[in-house]
Design an enzyme around this catalytic site. Structure first.
Site, PDB file in Angstrom:
ATOM      1  N   HIS A  59       5.899  -0.019 -30.879  1.00 44.99           N
ATOM      2  CA  HIS A  59       5.485  -0.525 -32.202  1.00 44.99           C
ATOM      3  C   HIS A  59       6.113  -1.913 -32.348  1.00 44.99           C
ATOM      4  O   HIS A  59       7.123  -2.098 -33.023  1.00 44.99           O
ATOM      5  CB  HIS A  59       5.949   0.414 -33.306  1.00 44.99           C
ATOM      6  CG  HIS A  59       5.623  -0.097 -34.677  1.00 44.99           C
ATOM      7  ND1 HIS A  59       4.347  -0.172 -35.166  1.00 44.99           N
ATOM      8  CD2 HIS A  59       6.404  -0.591 -35.658  1.00 44.99           C
ATOM      9  CE1 HIS A  59       4.361  -0.682 -36.381  1.00 44.99           C
ATOM     10  NE2 HIS A  59       5.606  -0.948 -36.706  1.00 44.99           N
TER      11      HIS A  59
ATOM     12  N   ASP B 270      -0.671   1.339 -36.700  1.00 42.35           N
ATOM     13  CA  ASP B 270      -1.323   0.423 -35.759  1.00 42.35           C
ATOM     14  C   ASP B 270      -2.714   0.942 -35.397  1.00 42.35           C
ATOM     15  O   ASP B 270      -3.674   0.171 -35.301  1.00 42.35           O
ATOM     16  CB  ASP B 270      -0.457   0.265 -34.504  1.00 42.35           C
ATOM     17  CG  ASP B 270       0.972  -0.110 -34.868  1.00 42.35           C
ATOM     18  OD1 ASP B 270       1.172  -1.188 -35.431  1.00 42.35           O
ATOM     19  OD2 ASP B 270       1.885   0.698 -34.623  1.00 42.35           O
TER      20      ASP B 270
HETATM   21  N1  LIG Z   1       6.616   2.317 -37.859  1.00 40.37           N
HETATM   22  C1  LIG Z   1       5.877   1.673 -38.742  1.00 40.37           C
HETATM   23  O1  LIG Z   1       4.654   1.675 -38.625  1.00 40.37           O
HETATM   24  C2  LIG Z   1       6.507   0.948 -39.857  1.00 40.37           C
HETATM   25  C3  LIG Z   1       7.861   0.949 -39.999  1.00 40.37           C
HETATM   26  N2  LIG Z   1       8.451   0.310 -41.054  1.00 40.37           N
HETATM   27  C4  LIG Z   1       9.889   0.384 -41.126  1.00 40.37           C
HETATM   28  O2  LIG Z   1      10.226   1.413 -42.060  1.00 40.37           O
HETATM   29  C5  LIG Z   1      11.524   1.164 -42.560  1.00 40.37           C
HETATM   30  C6  LIG Z   1      11.563   1.349 -44.068  1.00 40.37           C
HETATM   31  O3  LIG Z   1      10.708   0.473 -44.697  1.00 40.37           O
HETATM   32  P1  LIG Z   1      10.660   0.359 -46.313  1.00 40.37           P
HETATM   33  O4  LIG Z   1      10.608   1.703 -46.933  1.00 40.37           O
HETATM   34  O5  LIG Z   1       9.582  -0.589 -46.626  1.00 40.37           O
HETATM   35  O6  LIG Z   1      12.035  -0.336 -46.561  1.00 40.37           O
HETATM   36  P2  LIG Z   1      12.964  -0.346 -47.869  1.00 40.37           P
HETATM   37  O7  LIG Z   1      13.884  -1.462 -47.652  1.00 40.37           O
HETATM   38  O8  LIG Z   1      12.170  -0.272 -49.091  1.00 40.37           O
HETATM   39  O9  LIG Z   1      13.744   1.035 -47.758  1.00 40.37           O
HETATM   40  C7  LIG Z   1      14.344   1.395 -46.595  1.00 40.37           C
HETATM   41  C8  LIG Z   1      15.536   2.274 -46.851  1.00 40.37           C
HETATM   42  O10 LIG Z   1      16.349   2.113 -45.706  1.00 40.37           O
HETATM   43  C9  LIG Z   1      17.673   2.236 -46.074  1.00 40.37           C
HETATM   44  N3  LIG Z   1      18.526   1.161 -45.565  1.00 40.37           N
HETATM   45  C10 LIG Z   1      18.477  -0.132 -45.811  1.00 40.37           C
HETATM   46  N4  LIG Z   1      19.500  -0.764 -45.208  1.00 40.37           N
HETATM   47  C11 LIG Z   1      20.202   0.164 -44.566  1.00 40.37           C
HETATM   48  C12 LIG Z   1      21.355   0.159 -43.774  1.00 40.37           C
HETATM   49  N5  LIG Z   1      22.035  -0.938 -43.493  1.00 40.37           N
HETATM   50  N6  LIG Z   1      21.784   1.327 -43.288  1.00 40.37           N
HETATM   51  C13 LIG Z   1      21.137   2.443 -43.565  1.00 40.37           C
HETATM   52  N7  LIG Z   1      20.030   2.508 -44.279  1.00 40.37           N
HETATM   53  C14 LIG Z   1      19.578   1.385 -44.794  1.00 40.37           C
HETATM   54  C15 LIG Z   1      17.747   2.172 -47.569  1.00 40.37           C
HETATM   55  O11 LIG Z   1      17.978   3.468 -48.009  1.00 40.37           O
HETATM   56  P3  LIG Z   1      19.412   4.009 -48.356  1.00 40.37           P
HETATM   57  O12 LIG Z   1      20.146   2.944 -49.096  1.00 40.37           O
HETATM   58  O13 LIG Z   1      19.109   5.197 -49.138  1.00 40.37           O
HETATM   59  O14 LIG Z   1      20.037   4.323 -47.043  1.00 40.37           O
HETATM   60  C16 LIG Z   1      16.358   1.833 -48.021  1.00 40.37           C
HETATM   61  O15 LIG Z   1      16.013   2.553 -49.171  1.00 40.37           O
HETATM   62  C17 LIG Z   1      11.906  -0.228 -42.075  1.00 40.37           C
HETATM   63  O16 LIG Z   1      12.707  -0.090 -40.926  1.00 40.37           O
HETATM   64  C18 LIG Z   1      10.571  -0.835 -41.664  1.00 40.37           C
HETATM   65  O17 LIG Z   1      10.721  -1.841 -40.686  1.00 40.37           O
HETATM   66  C19 LIG Z   1       7.714  -0.334 -42.002  1.00 40.37           C
HETATM   67  C20 LIG Z   1       6.350  -0.361 -41.897  1.00 40.37           C
HETATM   68  C21 LIG Z   1       5.640   0.241 -40.791  1.00 40.37           C
HETATM   69  O1  LIG Z   2       8.078  -5.059 -39.203  1.00 39.34           O
HETATM   70  C1  LIG Z   2       8.091  -4.325 -40.207  1.00 39.34           C
HETATM   71  O2  LIG Z   2       9.083  -3.968 -40.826  1.00 39.34           O
HETATM   72  C2  LIG Z   2       6.785  -3.801 -40.705  1.00 39.34           C
HETATM   73  C3  LIG Z   2       6.063  -3.071 -39.671  1.00 39.34           C
HETATM   74  O3  LIG Z   2       6.603  -2.425 -38.795  1.00 39.34           O
HETATM   75  C4  LIG Z   2       4.626  -3.097 -39.737  1.00 39.34           C
HETATM   76  O4  LIG Z   2       4.074  -3.626 -40.699  1.00 39.34           O
HETATM   77  O5  LIG Z   2       3.996  -2.595 -38.810  1.00 39.34           O
END
Ligand SMILES: NC(=O)C1=CN([C@@H]2O[C@H](COP(=O)(O)OP(=O)(O)OC[C@H]3O[C@@H](n4cnc5c(N)ncnc54)[C@H](OP(=O)(O)O)[C@@H]3O)[C@@H](O)[C@H]2O)C=CC1
Ligand SMILES: O=C([O-])CC(=O)C(=O)O
Length: 550
Positions: A390, A362
């Site tokens: 966030h 952000d």
């Molecule tokens: N704070 C920030 O600025 C931001 C945060 N995010 C957040 O980061 C996170 C990851 O994003 P991203 O890498 O793109 O997502 P992906 O979906 O590509 O990967 C996320 C991982 O989370 C795990 N996952 C998915 N579903 C579940 C579940 N039910 N229980 C446990 N683990 C699960 C999976 O790993 P596995 O199967 O190995 O458990 C998956 O590989 C999301 O929560 C997203 O909202 C994204 C962008 C910005």
């Molecule tokens: O909402 C999401 O998963 C993605 C997110 O946090 C962002 O882009 O800042």
């Protein structure tokens, strides 16, 4: 992430594992260090079986059915010795070697007796603990090492690329005296080269362990390579990557580990993968918690808070049990502020100050918008604070931000733009990106994680600060205590931080900050069952959304 793909592959994987176990179970029987009386009984019997199996291997070429017998013995803890008695009688009649067959017959007979003599006790059925489960030697080794409960270890799946047929059968996995051992590792990192001797020839710092969850996800796919390249912790900082996945993603995780191997990064000294946080977080000095369930269609935010909160409660407990006492934790998985709060509440032995929620993305988005509006390059924007959650209530602070060292409001005179368009663009940037790209920001998030870490391991430039979501206790800004809130921080570069001074807060800013604070306090009430504060009560504001939701 195509979870259907993983589900589809699962049976094939289980099948291949079953076959692998059948070839190594004799090793297990020998190496099992049973501590209970019943296990000892079983252990003796297993050794007798081993003798018999060795004997009948000698004659197996002449009796094809014996090959089948090997299979059934090696797949069960419960084969009754009488079941092979007829076979030994058959040898007695048929065989050319009387000695061999007499030995074979009586061995079987005494085993049968031993079975009868113990059959009245419940010890005949080994409890399905970790040792009795079929496993590859590496798995057994890992379970012994960490000393956590069997129940936790039943989920363990540290993998190694050494193929099953390369695993030399009876090798008792030694209990390591040294936790820096690289046996719980992936691929070439499993080789036995002398890492320490190698490192003596280099002027490197000592190795640090970095755990990453959601390691097979999109953000990690960018982040891991940045970590391994040295651009985050420096060109003299060797690292070990400890990657956490799940049953669903284990195979994908192996692919990630293979790509890391093939990249030949000199500073990447170890890679291990697993699905048990108690194993993967062992001794880590950084924990980058990315894995979380995305909010699906029709899912209430309260539901998301609960599902992801449980993940972070478990991971907090695991960090508390096995991570370095001064581990720095950056929570990325959404809703990251409240997930970070849950995590720290479940890790009472780790300073609450060490937990961060990622709001650096952000901050970077805000800097980008201000630079574009002012017609300057990004690096001219400083003192950019994101206050709060966030989510779409976050507050990008244009009051304290500077462009070329001058307050933003003196450079960008369009106050209306700052209060409305600028603020909303930053708050909703994630959602706009999802609309265009079809998925949430991954590369820029990975970059912002790198920025967040670097801000903690390098001294903050004089007069500047950075934003990160941290625990509010003792804050000088009047923000409610006991939540994780994004605030301006400075660091000496030692991994720690202090809250920034010289911050102005006017009525406009105060009102916005209060809104985000109210949202976080509501989220906190909604996860009270996960923070040890009683029953949850969800009264979340209706408009509460992640940046990516619109
Ligand atoms: N704070 C920030 O600025 C931001 C945060 N995010 C957040 O980061 C996170 C990851 O994003 P991203 O890498 O793109 O997502 P992906 O979906 O590509 O990967 C996320 C991982 O989370 C795990 N996952 C998915 N579903 C579940 C579940 N039910 N229980 C446990 N683990 C699960 C999976 O790993 P596995 O199967 O190995 O458990 C998956 O590989 C999301 O929560 C997203 O909202 C994204 C962008 C910005
Ligand atoms: O909402 C999401 O998963 C993605 C997110 O946090 C962002 O882009 O800042």
């Amino acid at each position: 992430m195509n979870s259907l793909g993983f589900l589809h592959q699962a049976p094939t994987r289980r099948e291949s594992e079953r076959k692998r176990h059948s070839t190594t179970v004799t090793v297990e029987s020998q190496t099992t260090s049973a501590s209970t009386v019943e296990n000892r009984v079983h252990h003796k019997r297993a050794n007798l079986f081993h003798v018999i199996i060795s004997l009948d291997r000698a004659v197996a070429p002449r009796v094809p059915s014996l090959a089948l017998h090997h299979y059934s013995i090696s797949n069960s803890n419960e084969i009754h010795p009488f079941s092979i008695l007829p076979l030994s009688l058959f040898f007695l009649v048929q065989s050319y070697s009387h000695f061999l067959c007499v030995f074979f017959f009586f061995g079987t007979f005494f085993m049968a007796l031993s079975k009868i003599s113990t059959s009245h006790t419940p010890s005949q059925t080994l409890k399905p603990n970790f040792y009795s489960k079929p496993c590859v030697p590496l798995q057994c080794y890992d379970a012994r090492r960490s000393g956590v409960s069997f129940e936790q270890h039943r989920k363990l799946r540290i993998s190694c690329s050494v193929a099953p047929n390369q695993v030399q059968a009876p090798v008792a996995p030694a209990v390591p005296s040294d936790t820096t051992s690289n046996r719980d590792c992936y691929g070439v990192f499993c080789t036995t080269y002398d890492l320490k001797a190698d490192e003596k020839t280099k002027s490197w710092k000592s190795l640090i362990k970095i755990a990453v969850s959601g390691a097979a996800g999109m953000i990690s796919n960018h982040l891991l390579f940045k970590l391994a390249s040295g651009e985050v912790f420096g060109p003299d900082q060797p690292i070990a990557l400890q990657l956490l996945g799940s049953e669903r993603s284990l195979q994908a995780l192996e692919g990630v580990a293979m790509e890391l191997e093939d990249s030949l990064y000199p500073l990447l000294r170890e890679v291990s993968i697993g699905i048990n946080p108690y194993e993967v977080f062992q001794d880590c000095e950084w924990a980058l918690l990315i894995g979380a369930k995305p909010r699906g269609p029709g899912m209430e935010r309260a539901g998301l808070l609960d599902i992801n909160g449980q993940i972070f409660a478990e991971q907090g407990k695991a960090l508390n049990a096995v991570a370095s006492r001064n581990v720095k934790v950056i929570v990325v998985g959404n809703p990251c502020n409240t997930n970070a709060l849950i995590c720290l509440k479940n890790a009472p032995n780790i300073p609450a100050k060490n937990f961060h929620a990622l709001t650096r993305l952000d901050e970077n988005r805000a800097k980008c918008q201000l630079a574009l509006k002012a017609g300057v390059f990004y690096d001219k924007v400083s003192n950019m604070t994101i206050w709060g959650n966030h989510s779409t209530t976050q507050v990008p602070d244009f009051l304290n931000a500077k462009i070329n060292g001058i307050p933003v409001k003196e450079v960008i005179k369009d106050t209306k733009w700052l209060e409305t368009e600028f603020t909303e663009r930053v708050q909703k940037r994630g959602g706009v990106l999802i609309q265009k790209w079809g998925r949430s920001s991954a590369a820029s998030t990975a970059v912002s994680i790198v920025d967040a870490i670097r801000s903690l391991v390098t001294p903050t430039p004089e007069g500047d600060w950075f934003s990160t979501g941290v625990y509010t206790n003792g804050n000088p800004y009047g923000i409610a205590e006991d939540i994780v809130f994004s605030m301006p921080c400075r660091s000496k570069g030692d991994g720690d931080y202090e809250l920034a001074k010289d911050v102005i807060i006017d009525d406009f800013l105060r009102e916005r900050i209060k809104k985000s604070e109210a949202e976080l306090l509501a989220e906190k009430r909604c996860v009270a069952h996960l923070t040890g504060e009683g029953n949850a009560f969800c009264d979340l504001p209706e408009d509460t959304m992640l940046p990516g939701e619109q």
